[in-house]
Design a protein around this motif. Structure first.
Motif, mmCIF file in Angstrom:
data_model
loop_
_atom_site.group_PDB
_atom_site.id
_atom_site.type_symbol
_atom_site.label_atom_id
_atom_site.label_comp_id
_atom_site.label_asym_id
_atom_site.label_seq_id
_atom_site.Cartn_x
_atom_site.Cartn_y
_atom_site.Cartn_z
ATOM 1 N N GLU A 35 0.805 -1.159 -0.037
ATOM 2 C CA GLU A 35 -0.067 -0.132 0.118
ATOM 3 C C GLU A 35 0.821 1.205 0.229
ATOM 4 O O GLU A 35 1.874 1.329 0.845
ATOM 5 C CB GLU A 35 -0.925 -0.193 1.277
ATOM 6 C CG GLU A 35 -1.779 1.125 1.028
ATOM 7 C CD GLU A 35 -1.671 2.225 1.816
ATOM 8 O OE1 GLU A 35 -2.149 3.237 1.174
ATOM 9 O OE2 GLU A 35 -0.759 2.428 2.578
ATOM 10 N N PRO A 36 0.586 2.223 -1.000
ATOM 11 C CA PRO A 36 1.912 3.083 -1.066
ATOM 12 C C PRO A 36 1.732 4.307 0.069
ATOM 13 O O PRO A 36 2.843 4.776 0.326
ATOM 14 C CB PRO A 36 1.203 3.911 -2.491
ATOM 15 C CG PRO A 36 -0.110 3.547 -2.586
ATOM 16 C CD PRO A 36 -0.456 2.258 -1.802
ATOM 17 N N ALA A 37 0.664 4.336 0.808
ATOM 18 C CA ALA A 37 0.771 5.702 1.761
ATOM 19 C C ALA A 37 1.644 4.988 2.766
ATOM 20 O O ALA A 37 2.513 5.902 3.499
ATOM 21 C CB ALA A 37 -0.744 5.699 2.431
ATOM 22 N N ALA A 38 1.388 3.897 3.424
ATOM 23 C CA ALA A 38 2.481 3.378 4.411
ATOM 24 C C ALA A 38 3.538 3.375 4.106
ATOM 25 O O ALA A 38 4.784 3.593 4.761
ATOM 26 C CB ALA A 38 1.989 2.009 5.061
ATOM 27 N N TYR A 39 3.849 2.925 2.783
ATOM 28 C CA TYR A 39 5.364 2.846 2.181
ATOM 29 C C TYR A 39 5.863 4.003 2.257
ATOM 30 O O TYR A 39 7.161 4.323 2.660
ATOM 31 C CB TYR A 39 5.305 2.261 0.630
ATOM 32 C CG TYR A 39 6.379 1.763 0.050
ATOM 33 C CD1 TYR A 39 6.555 0.448 0.001
ATOM 34 C CD2 TYR A 39 7.109 2.852 -0.459
ATOM 35 C CE1 TYR A 39 7.921 -0.043 -0.573
ATOM 36 C CE2 TYR A 39 8.332 2.454 -1.217
ATOM 37 C CZ TYR A 39 8.771 0.782 -1.274
ATOM 38 O OH TYR A 39 9.651 0.493 -2.066
ATOM 39 N N LEU A 40 5.285 5.180 1.773
ATOM 40 C CA LEU A 40 5.760 6.530 1.762
ATOM 41 C C LEU A 40 6.137 6.897 3.111
ATOM 42 O O LEU A 40 7.273 7.545 3.281
ATOM 43 C CB LEU A 40 4.826 7.475 0.943
ATOM 44 C CG LEU A 40 5.088 8.800 0.835
ATOM 45 C CD1 LEU A 40 6.290 9.029 -0.130
ATOM 46 C CD2 LEU A 40 3.809 9.449 0.480
ATOM 47 N N GLY A 41 5.166 6.795 4.054
ATOM 48 C CA GLY A 41 5.513 7.218 5.367
ATOM 49 C C GLY A 41 6.493 6.513 6.125
ATOM 50 O O GLY A 41 7.464 7.362 6.742
ATOM 51 N N GLN A 42 6.820 5.373 5.747
ATOM 52 C CA GLN A 42 8.108 4.574 6.324
ATOM 53 C C GLN A 42 9.171 5.124 5.937
ATOM 54 O O GLN A 42 10.292 5.541 6.413
ATOM 55 C CB GLN A 42 8.072 3.136 6.129
ATOM 56 C CG GLN A 42 7.064 2.533 6.772
ATOM 57 C CD GLN A 42 7.329 2.330 8.506
ATOM 58 O OE1 GLN A 42 8.285 1.915 9.149
ATOM 59 N NE2 GLN A 42 6.582 3.148 9.108
ATOM 60 N N ILE A 43 9.288 5.441 4.366
ATOM 61 C CA ILE A 43 10.437 6.000 4.066
ATOM 62 C C ILE A 43 10.796 7.413 4.355
ATOM 63 O O ILE A 43 11.838 7.839 4.745
ATOM 64 C CB ILE A 43 10.520 6.108 2.342
ATOM 65 C CG1 ILE A 43 10.251 4.630 1.902
ATOM 66 C CG2 ILE A 43 11.445 6.773 1.751
ATOM 67 C CD1 ILE A 43 11.440 3.586 2.097
ATOM 68 N N GLU A 44 9.739 8.153 4.170
ATOM 69 C CA GLU A 44 9.873 9.464 4.757
ATOM 70 C C GLU A 44 10.370 9.768 6.144
ATOM 71 O O GLU A 44 11.093 10.519 6.686
ATOM 72 C CB GLU A 44 8.506 10.470 4.575
ATOM 73 C CG GLU A 44 8.256 10.650 3.071
ATOM 74 C CD GLU A 44 7.104 11.445 2.842
ATOM 75 O OE1 GLU A 44 7.057 12.213 1.626
ATOM 76 O OE2 GLU A 44 6.157 11.361 3.616
ATOM 77 N N GLY A 45 9.733 9.108 7.065
ATOM 78 C CA GLY A 45 9.769 9.186 8.550
ATOM 79 C C GLY A 45 11.391 8.525 8.660
ATOM 80 O O GLY A 45 11.982 9.119 9.542
#
Lengths: 1047, 169
Positions: A934-944
């Motif tokens: 799922e892209p939102a969680a993926y993005l969130g993990q990377i950005e964080g």
């Protein structure tokens, strides 16, 4: 505490004077919490000034502005007239604290505290202050006021200022430890009155933080009468710096303070532009065809973007964390920590605490019924210390009382008789023969070596060798929710412990061992968690909390405050990595030697495994024929260390990627070509010679990084007092615990009585998006909709043991769990429905909301899940359990990981020529981690992860001196703020897998943090020509490198 | 008296404080130096405002007092008399809150969510003062709020989305 609210200044002064020092004045009161914590006492009386007339207004008074001392610092933001009259002050106040404080803190408080950030500005504006003391009203020049000793009976009621002359040049600069909401390292203000190009008058002042606020009269003298065009900025900076005497502290040297103050004065008043540093011969990569990445965003992937199931309640504040639970009979627990780094305990006296009304239970080591020890890898830490403490946060006792105030008082009544022991606060010293022993079996916790080829012969053949020592910080996890939760002794004699954790079953096992109970008598609830990042892997408060609940017989809640969390909590292992790396004339790596020293703190926890993972990254993803590595981990009295996102990889990746970048410069290659020349081939053996998972995308990541727009960005910010550079680093991101550690998992799918499919998975929702992912993978596998799924996580009573929520395991394990349990559960549903419907199971298929006829195209349901559940009855509901393992290599000589993801970071930074501070302008993370669930969680993990990596690189270090934390709370431990975050970020994903790759989605929980430090350091090197070797990067080092600090 | 004995503080240490909380009158009897954060969480059971540092450095406990975002861990009972307090639980009464909340949800702005109520307060306060803040104003308004999970980018996207939606009405 009594509060007075006098109506006149004279009355206010009398109240304080009569109290004999017991009372003091309060304006906004925003500094009191910090102050009271430092002293551990509070006054018995406060004199609240808010009722004084004229205290909160400003007026024009005979050509001057009279600013009531009770006016808030936000005045200048909210009142445009004020900002126009005093632009310098308006500029200064915007740099003080943050909006929440500026709305309460007062002008008078900033002055009375004698270290406020406004003082340099007030000084150069020739402020006069209106004072009341026992003799009545006075006007006093601010510099005179500051030169006199502080007096608790002198009340500041107003500041009088002349409006600024709009033709004057002025400067204000606050230099901090980070970009946003920072404590002041030094602050300067200055005003120049020009007569044509001649400096007629100069007012310059310094202050902020530990600097004594004062006018710099000597500086003013040398400026006065000078002609602007005749000034040579560099020599003037040196001249001024020599006139500024500034103190040092743990964060910055006096030399740094005086230099940046001088530089800020010259840059702001004399010359906005500095001469540009020597042009550098930059080796940027040649653009390359970019792989078929997608940018991960809601706009680009709207169809796949899911709203987190828990986001609404979190935003609205209804989400209940384990530290939010309250009930009428719940006691408040507190922990008594050692407070000394190393000592023998001769006696613990709890009598007075126990006798205090309102105290229900006090526990010490004498109350531990089972094994008084815990630790994930070895049980070397006492649940409650009996005869020895080894770090300041060691738990000595705990109390449960009817309220927080009683519990706090009870802690002070416990007397512990310590005999101090010598402190070991350096890793190297800990390993010296004759060093004081922290544990009886020696200070060496763990040692690991790995050799291949012939390192000596390899180095002998090298054309270029770089040897360097890299230092990494004691990074704090910095979860916003500090360690806490509650425990309930149940009526059936069992115990429920609800404390955020990362592996409920392991916590349950460790608590059971301490209590000497069977595990099934203990229920552990570990979700939801307000952040963990590895810092909640090990037990923290659970042993004390469990014992308090059992001894008191009542529910007890216990929530460490931040200062306690810093003292007791985990940190990342500080590492000193000596690395020697050599290559031939063409840049081919021939030899690598690594000597790693890591600080374990007082106990082992996960640290030995962290060292192993670090060593596994000793060569990064590069092929090096000759390798010699050694890693040692030592006990010290420096807090306690262990798991932290990245688990040793961030530290070693910083070192190896920096080495590669530096060798590239030596050879004359751009950073991409150098890496390409040494990159492992897909399918080739891993570092230990073992097999790795397919779908390697390291070369594609290099392609993506080479094609990055950041190499070609215009240096548009170059002129603004900064130097710009771009750098790259590569991730080779292992997933899972490795070949030697148990790496099992399990999942259970059940039809619940309410007709939802419960997906029970023993992972913890700590923000990373487990709930989203479970819904996604299970619904996809079953063919139902996401709303049909109820994820159940983090509760040993409800979920199977899925192993630790760490090591990038989750994505794969959830995806695999869906495949393991999904088809069987589908069959179970078909069979159950078939009986009820009188159909053959194969005639039925799972559909959104229930089961349909397999041949039907309409999607009409034959039976919905709710009806199915109701008709089956609560005892006949289908349920399927599946157990499975994380994929491993069968190489077991050393712990080795099998599944890897790939990534690359390209960073573009600005190095401030005045302060040496590094600001990240752009950060792009390229990733190849298989299909995104799922892209939102993926993005969130990377950005964080990226920002946590940026903190690791630029601002974060839990400083310790003699075994005590210097950075005791978030006022000195510098988590990046939103102002520190990169201006622009992008995350890219390359999703595909090789044909036949059965390993699905890779974990990205650690991906984001690992390659930031080396990419940023490479960018710094690109900007100024010097590679930082110690992180967080020391601005003073960069200033030295830029040549502004010499002399 | 409680089943376990008397309170530590003597009676003269207690004061009665009257203030408005989320639109309703509140009267709390407490020690004067007790923080608003403790009163909200432990006396009134309103746990949306969170303790993160309890010295005003993380913003997890932000509430609106007389319309301004302030750290409830810094405000003491004696400073509350007559104040109008809106905690995260009471935000729905403010027009801008709906836009801010919906945008933060749409952008999945938070992960663990512990900091979320504080950020929401800060953004609502910003938009009540300035409907069209630029990027610098957005970041400055959030400078006192720490988030460890997201790297802030998702929160900034949420802020921008809220501003756009507020513009569209």
């Amino acid at each position: 505490m009594r509060i007075h609210r006098p109506a006149t200044p004279d009355a206010a002064v009398r109240l304080v004077d009569d109290s004999g020092g017991a009372a003091y004045f309060v304006g906004g009161g925003t500094a009191l919490q910090v102050e009271w914590r430092k002293r551990e006492t509070r006054p018995t009386e406060l004199v609240d000034l808010t009722a004084l007339p004229g205290f909160e207004t400003w007026t024009w008074e005979s050509g001057r502005v009279r600013i009531g001392a009770g006016l808030r610092l936000s005045l200048f933001e909210t009142d445009p007239d004020m900002g126009a009259a005093l632009p310098l002050l308006a500029n200064v106040t915007r740099d003080v604290a943050a909006p929440g404080i500026r709305h309460r803190a007062t002008i008078g408080g900033n002055i009375a505290g004698r270290s406020g950030c406004l003082l340099p500005a007030f000084l150069v504006l020739d402020a006069e202050i209106e004072l009341f003391d026992v003799e009545g009203r006075h006007l006093e020049r601010l510099d005179v006021f500051l030169s006199r000793p502080a007096s608790s009976t002198r009340l500041i009621t107003a500041v009088l200022l002349t409006a600024q002359n709009c033709r004057d040049r002025w400067v204000h600069r606050k230099i901090g430890l980070r970009a946003g909401f920072t404590p002041s390292v030094v602050g300067v203000a200055g005003i120049l009155r020009l007569d044509g190009a001649l400096i007629n008058e100069a007012s310059v002042a310094i202050g902020g933080g530990i600097n004594r606020p004062r006018r710099l009269t000597a500086v003013e003298t040398i400026l006065r009468g000078r002609a602007l065009e005749a000034i040579e900025p560099t020599s003037l900076t040196n001249e001024i710096a020599a006139l500024i005497d500034a103190p040092s502290d743990s964060f910055r040297s006096g030399r740094y303070r005086s230099r940046v103050a001088a530089s800020a004065i010259v840059q702001g008043l004399i010359q906005a532009q500095r001469s540009v540093a020597k042009p550098r011969n930059r080796l940027h990569p040649v653009s390359h065809d970019s792989p078929d990445e997608i940018e991960v965003s809601r706009q680009i992937l709207p169809e796949r973007w899911r709203i987190r199931p828990d986001i609404t309640e979190k935003v609205e504040g209804h989400a209940m964390f384990l530290t939010d639970r309250r009930s009428s009979n719940m006691l408040v627990g507190r922990i008594l920590m050692a407070g000394v780094p190393h000592a023998v305990i001769h006696a613990i006296n709890t009598k007075a605490a126990e006798a205090l009304p309102g105290v229900v239970a006090v526990v010490t080591a004498a109350d531990v019924p089972g094994l008084n020890a815990f630790g994930i890898l070895r049980q070397d830490q006492p649940a409650l210390c009996r005869d020895r403490v080894r770090f300041v946060g060691d738990v000595v006792a705990a109390v449960a009382a009817i309220d927080a105030a009683t519990a706090a008082l009870a802690l002070r009544l416990i007397k512990v008789d310590y005999e101090p022991l010598p402190i070991v606060d350096e890793v190297a010293a800990a390993l010296e023969p004759g060093a004081p022993l922290i544990h009886a079996d020696g200070n060496l916790v763990h040692e690991a070596t790995f050799d291949k080829g012939d390192a000596d012969a390899g180095f002998a053949a090298c054309a270029h060798v770089i040897e360097e020592t890299y230092i990494t910080p004691r990074q704090m996890h910095g979860f916003l929710e500090t360690e806490g939760g509650f425990a309930v002794p149940e009526t059936d004699g069992s115990l429920t412990v609800c404390v955020g954790g990362q592996h409920g079953t392991r916590d349950q096992m460790q608590i059971a061992r301490i209590l000497g109970w069977p595990m099934d008598m203990i229920r552990v609830v570990t979700s939801p968690i307000g952040g963990a990042f590895g810092g909640k892997d090990e037990l923290t408060i659970q042993p004390a909390l469990a014992l308090l609940a059992l001894k008191s017989g009542c529910p007890v809640r216990l929530h460490l405050d931040r200062a306690e969390s810093v003292t007791l909590g985990m940190k990342a292992n500080p590492m000193r990595i000596r690395m020697r790396t050599g290559c031939d004339a063409n840049g081919r790596l021939l030899a690598q030697e690594v000597d790693l020293l890591a600080d374990s703190g007082a106990y082992a926890s996960f640290s030995p495994a962290v060292v192993n993972i670090a060593l596994e990254h000793a060569c990064g993803p590069y092929l090096v024929p000759n390798v010699r590595t050694r890693g040692r981990l030592a006990y010290t009295n420096n807090g306690r260390c262990g798991a932290f996102r990245g688990f040793g990889a961030p530290q070693m990746t910083f070192a190896i990627e920096s080495q590669i970048g530096r060798l590239a410069e030596r050879v004359g290659l751009d950073p991409i070509t150098m890496r390409r020349r040494n990159m492992r081939e897909p399918g080739s053996p891993g570092y230990h010679g073992h097999a790795l998972s397919p779908s390697e995308r390291l070369n594609e990541m290099l392609d993506a990084a080479a094609a990055s727009s950041l190499w070609r960005s215009l240096d548009d910010e170059q002129g603004q007092g900064v130097l710009i550079g771009t750098g790259i680093a590569v991730n080779h991101q292992g997933n899972g615990f490795g070949s030697l550690a148990p790496d099992e998992s399990a999942i259970r799918l059940s039809l619940a009585p309410d007709g939802k499919v419960e997906a029970a998975f023993g992972f913890d929702e700590m923000g990373q998006g487990v709930l989203t992912a479970i819904k996604e993978v299970i619904a996809t596998k079953l063919g139902c909709c996401r709303d049909d799924i109820t994820p159940v996580t983090g509760d040993t009573a409800l979920t199977p043991d899925s192993g630790g929520t760490s090591a990038g395991r989750g994505a794969y394990l959830m995806w695999r769990g869906a495949s393991e349990a999904g088809p069987k559960f589908t069959v179970a549903l078909q069979r159950a429905a078939a009986v009820l419907l009188g159909r053959h199971p194969d005639d039925l298929a799972v559909a959104p909301g229930g089961l349909r006829d397999v041949r039907s195209n309409s999607g009409d349901l034959l039976i919905c899940f709710a009806d199915l559940a109701r008709m089956l009855g609560p005892t006949n509901l289908p349920s399927v359990d599946a157990k499975y393992s994380f994929p491993k290599t069968n190489y077991t000589d050393r712990n080795s990981r099998f599944i890897f993801a790939s990534g690359a970071v390209v960073a573009r930074v600005a190095v401030d020529r005045t302060t040496g501070a590094v600001r990240v302008l752009d950060l792009h993370q390229h990733t190849a981690a298989g299909p995104m669930i799922e892209p939102a969680a993926y993005l969130g993990q990377i950005e964080g992860g990226n920002l946590q990596g940026l903190g690791f690189t630029t601002t974060e270090h839990a400083e310790m001196v003699n075994g005590f934390y210097v950075t005791g709370n978030l006022d000195s431990y510098m988590l990046p703020t939103v102002i520190d975050a990169p201006l622009r970020t992008k995350v890219f994903a390359l999703e595909g897998l090789d044909a036949g790759d059965l390993f699905g989605p890779r974990g990205v929980g650690e991906m984001g943090i690992v390659a930031v430090a080396p990419a940023v350091c490479a960018a710094v090197a690109d900007a100024i020509g010097v590679w930082p070797t110690k992180i967080p990067i020391e601005p003073e080092t960069l200033l030295d490198a830029m040549g502004y600090l010499r002399g | 008296m409680t089943p376990w004995g008397t309170f530590v503080a003597s009676e003269e240490d207690y004061v009665a404080v009257g203030f408005q909380l989320n639109g309703a009158k509140q009267r709390v009897v407490t020690t004067p130096d007790r923080t608003l954060l403790d009163i909200l969480r432990d006396t009134l059971g309103l746990t949306a405002a969170k303790p993160g540092c309890t010295i005003g450095r993380c913003g997890a406990c932000l509430v609106l007092v007389d319309g301004q975002p302030v750290n409830s861990c810094l405000i003491m009972a004696f400073q509350l008399e007559g104040a109008i307090v809106i905690s995260p639980e009471g935000l729905a009464s403010l027009f801008e809150a709906k836009f801010v909340r919906e945008a933060l949800v749409a952008e999945n702005s938070f992960q663990c969510g512990y900091c979320a109520p504080g950020f929401t307060i800060a953004l609502v306060a910003l938009l009540r003062r300035d409907r069209t803040p630029n990027e610098t104003a957005i970041r400055n308004s959030l400078a006192g709020n720490l988030c460890r999970c997201t790297g802030y980018q998702s929160i900034l996207r949420g802020a921008r989305t809220a501003i756009e939606r507020l513009k569209e009405g």
